[in-house]
Design an enzyme around this catalytic site. Structure first.
Site, PDB file in Angstrom:
ATOM      1  N   GLU A 162      -3.738  -3.804  -7.359  1.00 30.83           N
ATOM      2  CA  GLU A 162      -2.672  -3.966  -6.366  1.00 30.83           C
ATOM      3  C   GLU A 162      -2.178  -2.646  -5.785  1.00 30.83           C
ATOM      4  O   GLU A 162      -1.782  -2.581  -4.618  1.00 30.83           O
ATOM      5  CB  GLU A 162      -1.478  -4.711  -6.988  1.00 30.83           C
ATOM      6  CG  GLU A 162      -1.716  -6.181  -7.235  1.00 30.83           C
ATOM      7  CD  GLU A 162      -2.384  -6.438  -8.579  1.00 30.83           C
ATOM      8  OE1 GLU A 162      -2.559  -7.602  -8.933  1.00 30.83           O
ATOM      9  OE2 GLU A 162      -2.749  -5.456  -9.259  1.00 30.83           O
TER      10      GLU A 162
ATOM     11  N   ASP B 188     -17.969  20.436  22.442  1.00 26.56           N
ATOM     12  CA  ASP B 188     -17.900  21.049  23.751  1.00 26.56           C
ATOM     13  C   ASP B 188     -18.066  22.548  23.556  1.00 26.56           C
ATOM     14  O   ASP B 188     -17.924  23.073  22.448  1.00 26.56           O
ATOM     15  CB  ASP B 188     -16.544  20.721  24.386  1.00 26.56           C
ATOM     16  CG  ASP B 188     -16.516  21.040  25.866  1.00 26.56           C
ATOM     17  OD1 ASP B 188     -17.576  21.316  26.428  1.00 26.56           O
ATOM     18  OD2 ASP B 188     -15.419  21.003  26.455  1.00 26.56           O
TER      19      ASP B 188
ATOM     20  N   VAL C 137      -4.962 -10.964 -10.988  1.00 25.30           N
ATOM     21  CA  VAL C 137      -4.167  -9.728 -10.977  1.00 25.30           C
ATOM     22  C   VAL C 137      -4.978  -8.575 -11.554  1.00 25.30           C
ATOM     23  O   VAL C 137      -4.938  -7.450 -11.053  1.00 25.30           O
ATOM     24  CB  VAL C 137      -2.860  -9.934 -11.758  1.00 25.30           C
ATOM     25  CG1 VAL C 137      -2.132  -8.608 -11.939  1.00 25.30           C
ATOM     26  CG2 VAL C 137      -1.965 -10.927 -11.040  1.00 25.30           C
ATOM     27  N   ALA C 138      -5.742  -8.856 -12.618  1.00 26.34           N
ATOM     28  CA  ALA C 138      -6.529  -7.804 -13.236  1.00 26.34           C
ATOM     29  C   ALA C 138      -7.678  -7.358 -12.339  1.00 26.34           C
ATOM     30  O   ALA C 138      -8.051  -6.178 -12.326  1.00 26.34           O
ATOM     31  CB  ALA C 138      -7.085  -8.292 -14.576  1.00 26.34           C
TER      32      ALA C 138
ATOM     33  N   THR D 145       2.570   1.772 -14.219  1.00 28.83           N
ATOM     34  CA  THR D 145       1.965   2.877 -14.974  1.00 28.83           C
ATOM     35  C   THR D 145       0.701   3.420 -14.303  1.00 28.83           C
ATOM     36  O   THR D 145       0.331   4.571 -14.531  1.00 28.83           O
ATOM     37  CB  THR D 145       1.635   2.435 -16.409  1.00 28.83           C
ATOM     38  OG1 THR D 145       0.740   1.324 -16.378  1.00 28.83           O
ATOM     39  CG2 THR D 145       2.900   2.028 -17.139  1.00 28.83           C
ATOM     40  N   ASP D 146       0.020   2.619 -13.477  1.00 26.94           N
ATOM     41  CA  ASP D 146      -1.158   3.112 -12.761  1.00 26.94           C
ATOM     42  C   ASP D 146      -0.781   4.071 -11.638  1.00 26.94           C
ATOM     43  O   ASP D 146      -1.508   5.025 -11.350  1.00 26.94           O
ATOM     44  CB  ASP D 146      -1.924   1.943 -12.131  1.00 26.94           C
ATOM     45  CG  ASP D 146      -3.007   1.419 -13.061  1.00 26.94           C
ATOM     46  OD1 ASP D 146      -3.116   1.953 -14.176  1.00 26.94           O
ATOM     47  OD2 ASP D 146      -3.720   0.496 -12.664  1.00 26.94           O
TER      48      ASP D 146
ATOM     49  N   ASN E  69      -0.736  -2.320 -13.450  1.00 27.84           N
ATOM     50  CA  ASN E  69      -1.346  -2.075 -12.143  1.00 27.84           C
ATOM     51  C   ASN E  69      -0.377  -1.479 -11.139  1.00 27.84           C
ATOM     52  O   ASN E  69      -0.791  -0.748 -10.229  1.00 27.84           O
ATOM     53  CB  ASN E  69      -1.929  -3.368 -11.577  1.00 27.84           C
ATOM     54  CG  ASN E  69      -3.138  -3.838 -12.377  1.00 27.84           C
ATOM     55  OD1 ASN E  69      -3.587  -3.159 -13.305  1.00 27.84           O
ATOM     56  ND2 ASN E  69      -3.669  -4.993 -12.021  1.00 27.84           N
TER      57      ASN E  69
END
Length: 908
Positions: free
Chosen positions: A298, A340, A293-294, A744-745, A741
């Site tokens: 995610e 073009d 997870v770290a 708060t991230d 993750n």
């Protein structure tokens, strides 16, 4: 191309233009007057198949997207963590990771529809019906039933159903823009036999499927149908030439592999260390889940999608519509833009800009562009009134009356009904205040001789009280040859040989600047019934009008912006070389010494020769769809990130192959739009440059988000790894890391995604094609940030658990509080990897301040709310413990900012 018992045509080669029409008829076994018999037509339909493009190959895009995602090492790691979480009953972690996998699959599935939709758009432009000769009778059949050998009749307004070798033409003009990119109708002549190397745009004796007749009529024999046509060849290029992955996709894939490898290595090290310290299986399982997870941010996929989506909205406000999310940032790293000419660098509307009345007279320039009848006439830098100059006024009258086009107002704009060149002449006269309706009322047309390529002139006769007047317009050499005198400010004077040479020299000078030059003349007819033969020799020369498709006002500045940004612009067009060079020079893309490369030149080149040529040449003219695709491939082989602009069917293969294909929203065909990644709604090259700046901003923001998230994840990995190695209890739990993750991230990362653009974004070169998102220099800084964060958290945990003798739950809560506070506040240092935080006012990004408050608020709830305490194993902290955690959390921020002044600091 498909042929039948051919001795004149090579199977699979387009040589119909290089042999006489009778030879083509003979090789196809058909008589021009009778056509095929119904029985022979049915047999050939069975033999060669219907005259339609093959449908796109059906693929299960969803299954392929799933397979592609599952093969990604990072996804495999997440799925393994999901299985492990399920095994020990951690349903929250398992559900979250599965949701991320589903999101990735959904985003990947959209990409695979593009080729099929482009083929479907090609099918929609096919002619629904065709007039053919069968058994000596003209019949109407479905276009799908046209077979090789059919005698096909075409006239004004009809679509060409197959590739035809013309055998009869009557003032036939065909709009071939979908195949050649040149929007002026092409004059056709069945009688000519052309060299085999003649480019598609110059094959005056052929007509091609997917084009439209705008004037006249003709008939031809079908020598190619269905997938054997030029249109079919383009469809095949689209279906087999898949677009490459974008730089962002490659960067994210590389990052995923690095993170996955790091997670596996750390998990293995922790497992061994855990065994050496006598940890039980459940402890090791928790550590493994925590490390997985770290190691995996995610929230990163969702944040990247949000950053791209927000960038897509900003681009839309700057007239650029994004069809594929990853294209938002790809344009920001483009090193070459193959554009073009018509409608992109130019207005896409023919405009009369210059008038030469005769030898010795100062030329007149006309302002205003496009079909808007607004502008002024100027000579020697000052304005003039055409009504006050009889010769100029008479020329403008001729331009209106010897003209079959009309100008109509449409939704606040203007459009030409008829030939674009004649429309430009009508606009020119309207700028002088002349009215077609009024002039027709005063001088009604009573006779005419239409323009033909053989005559190269058009003549109209108009009734005046008691007399008639004849106006003529056409090619300068043709008109000058039949003029005996010329109109001057002093009256009508003889046209001497020197005068004629001077007029033709002026015409040649205008043509060398890419102009289409039209000459005008007139004569008075005293008798009401005076005959018009078309062979007159005593006309009065009025003057020359130069018509071109002028550059947009902003094109030159946009070209210079490209050069400043380290991006090389190229012109790749189906138009003539002289016209392309004139536009290139006017916008600062080419100099007087530059030489254009034509389609004929490209045909003679080897692959290695082309790869060398694309490094030096900037103008490519008279190129076909396949050649434009070759140019793109050669640029990519040379390491360039290529953006391609286009609007026609002929542009579709190159648009799809390019790193980013940019279609024109106004003039673009459905095929071009379906093959593109981005649509410019105003057909303006300057909008592409604006989108390029936005793309660089987006990439910078995504990279800053990655640094923010990965720096936090690296700190979490080091906390767990060092804690286990040191024999400590786990300082953080997997659920707590997951909360960081995902909760708060997220808000600060979104705040970073909307950071305003670096003012120097378009003053630095694009990043290298294969440069990873995180270079070695950035990794050094990122690792330092992770170490600073880990040391702070480990210090807080060790101080609490070992020195102050707090219980494990309290110590973990303090460590968790330190982690969240330090990580969230660290977002301020990630707004720029180069500038210190205090040089970036929060007023430039108030969203980030709100996001930080939200994340810290979530931390407080997790610590003080009883239901959340039970779920995440936290406890209440008193004021002293809060102060200790926050104080320790501020230390990494100071150290990170100090890095920006150290010898290891990052530089732009």
């Amino acid at each position: 191309m498909t042929t039948i018992d051919s001795t004149q045509l090579d199977p699979g080669a387009s040589r119909a233009h290089a042999v006489p029409g009778d030879a083509v008829l003979q090789s196809l076994g058909v008589l021009a007057g009778r056509g095929l018999s119904p029985e022979e037509a049915r047999e050939r339909l069975l033999r060669f198949g219907p005259n339609s493009l093959p449908g796109a190959r059906q693929r299960n895009t969803l299954l392929r997207a799933i397979a592609g995602q599952v093969r990604n090492f990072l996804i495999l790691l997440l799925l393994a963590a999901t299985a492990l979480a399920l095994a020990i009953g951690e349903l929250v972690e398992a559900g979250t990771i599965v949701a991320i996998v589903v999101l990735a699959v959904a985003l990947g599935a959209v990409q695979d529809w593009r080729a099929q939709r482009a083929i479907a758009a090609l099918q929609r432009i096919a002619a629904p019906q065709a007039h053919v000769v069968r058994g000596g009778q003209t019949v109407i059949i479905q276009a799908a039933e046209v077979v090789p050998g059919d005698i096909v009749l075409v006239d004004s307004g009809s679509a060409v159903p197959a590739d035809l070798r013309l055998i009869e033409t009557h003032v036939l003009r065909i709009n071939e823009a979908p195949l050649t990119g040149e929007f002026l109708p092409e004059e056709k002549d069945a009688g000519v036999v052309l060299p085999e190397e003649t480019p598609l745009a110059d094959r005056a004796n052929c007509a091609y499927a997917g084009t439209a007749v705008v004037y006249g009529r003709g008939r031809g024999v079908a020598f190619a149908t269905g997938s054997d046509t030029q249109l079919g060849a383009i469809a095949e290029l689209i279906s087999r030439d898949r677009a490459e992955t974008t730089p962002l996709q490659r960067s994210m894939a590389s990052l995923s592999r690095s993170l996955g490898a790091a997670a596996v290595a750390c998990a293995a090290a922790v497992f061994v260390a855990g065994l050496l310290h006598g940890l039980d299986t459940n402890e090791l399982a928790l550590a493994a889940i925590g490390l997985a997870v770290a190691a995996v941010p995610e929230g990163l996929p969702a944040i990247v999608v949000i950053a791209l989506a927000l960038g897509m909205q900003r681009m839309a406000s700057r007239r650029a519509l994004i069809r594929r999310l990853t294209a938002v940032e790809t344009l920001g790293c483009a090193t070459t833009i193959a554009t073009d000419k018509t409608g992109t660098l130019t207005t896409g509307q023919m405009t009369a800009t210059a008038i030469v009345l005769g030898p010795g007279e100062a030329p007149v320039t006309v302002t205003g562009v496009g079909y808007q009848p607004a502008g002024e006439f100027r000579r020697d830098g000052g304005p003039i009134d055409p009504a006050g100059e009889p010769g100029l006024h008479l020329l403008l009258t001729a331009a209106v009356l010897c003209n079959d086009a009309r100008l109509e107002e449409n939704d606040g704009g203007w459009r030409v009904v008829g030939d674009p060149t004649e429309g430009a002449l009508m606009v020119l006269a309207m700028k002088a205040g002349l009215s077609w309706e009024r002039l027709e009322e005063l001088q009604p047309r009573v006779n005419e001789i239409p323009f033909t390529s053989e005559r190269a002139a058009m003549i109209t006769v108009h009734q005046l009280p008691g007399r008639r007047i004849e106006y003529a317009k056409g090619a300068p050499e043709r008109i000058v040859a039949v003029c005996a005198s010329r109109r001057t400010p002093s009256g009508v004077l003889p046209l001497s040989g020197n005068d004629a040479e001077a007029v033709l020299a002026s015409a040649q000078a205008m043509a060398s600047r890419g102009m289409r030059v039209i000459a005008f003349a007139y004569r008075q007819l005293p008798a009401i019934d005076s005959p018009v033969t078309g062979a007159e020799t005593d006309l009065v020369f009025l003057g020359l009008v130069g018509i071109d498709d002028p550059p947009r006002d902003e094109s030159a500045a946009a070209i210079q912006a490209c050069y400043a940004a380290g991006v090389r612009p190229l012109i790749v067009t189906g138009d003539h070389a002289a016209t392309a060079m004139a536009i290139a020079e006017s916008v600062g893309l080419a100099g007087a010494g530059d030489v254009p490369m034509t389609g004929v030149d490209l045909e003679k080149m080897s692959e290695a020769g082309l790869e060398a040529a694309v490094r030096t040449h900037t103008v490519y003219a008279r190129v076909s769809a396949a050649q434009k695709l070759q140019i793109v491939r050669a640029l990519q082989a040379a390491g360039e990130v290529v953006a391609v602009t286009g609007d026609g069917v002929n542009d579709a293969p190159a648009l799809q192959r390019a790193d980013i294909g940019v279609a024109m929203g106004i003039s673009g065909t459905d095929v071009a739009k379906e093959s593109s990644d981005m649509i410019v709604t105003d057909d303006n090259f300057a909008s592409i440059v604006a989108a390029m700046e936005e793309g660089r901003r987006i990439y910078d923001n995504i990279r800053n988000v990655v640094v923010y998230l990965i720096g936090g994840n690296l700190g979490e990995i080091l906390v767990l790894f060092c804690g286990v190695i040191a024999g400590l209890p786990l300082p953080l739990l997997a659920t707590q890391i997951l909360f960081v993750n995902l909760v708060t991230d997220g808000p600060p990362a979104i705040g970073l995604a909307v950071e305003t653009a670096d003012p120097a974004a378009l003053r630095r070169p694009p990043r290298p094609r294969n440069e990873p998102m995180l270079t070695l220099a950035i990794w050094r800084v990122l690792i330092a940030r992770g170490i600073f964060l880990a040391l702070a958290v480990l210090f807080a945990f060790t101080l609490s658990y070992k020195v102050l003798d707090y219980d494990l739950a309290t110590s973990r809560t303090i460590a968790f509080t330190t982690l969240v506070t330090a990580h969230v506040l660290k977002s301020f240092t990630c707004r720029s990897l180069y500038l210190p935080a205090w040089k970036l006012p929060l007023a430039r990004n108030p969203q980030l301040l709100v996001a930080v408050v939200v994340s810290l608020g979530a931390l407080v709830l997790l610590v003080v709310a009883r239901p959340l305490q039970d779920a995440f194993e936290t406890v209440n902290l008193d004021a002293a413990k809060w102060a200790m955690a926050i104080g320790i959390a501020l230390v990494p921020l100071v150290l990170i900012e100090a890095l920006k002044f150290s010898p290891w600091r990052l530089r732009r």
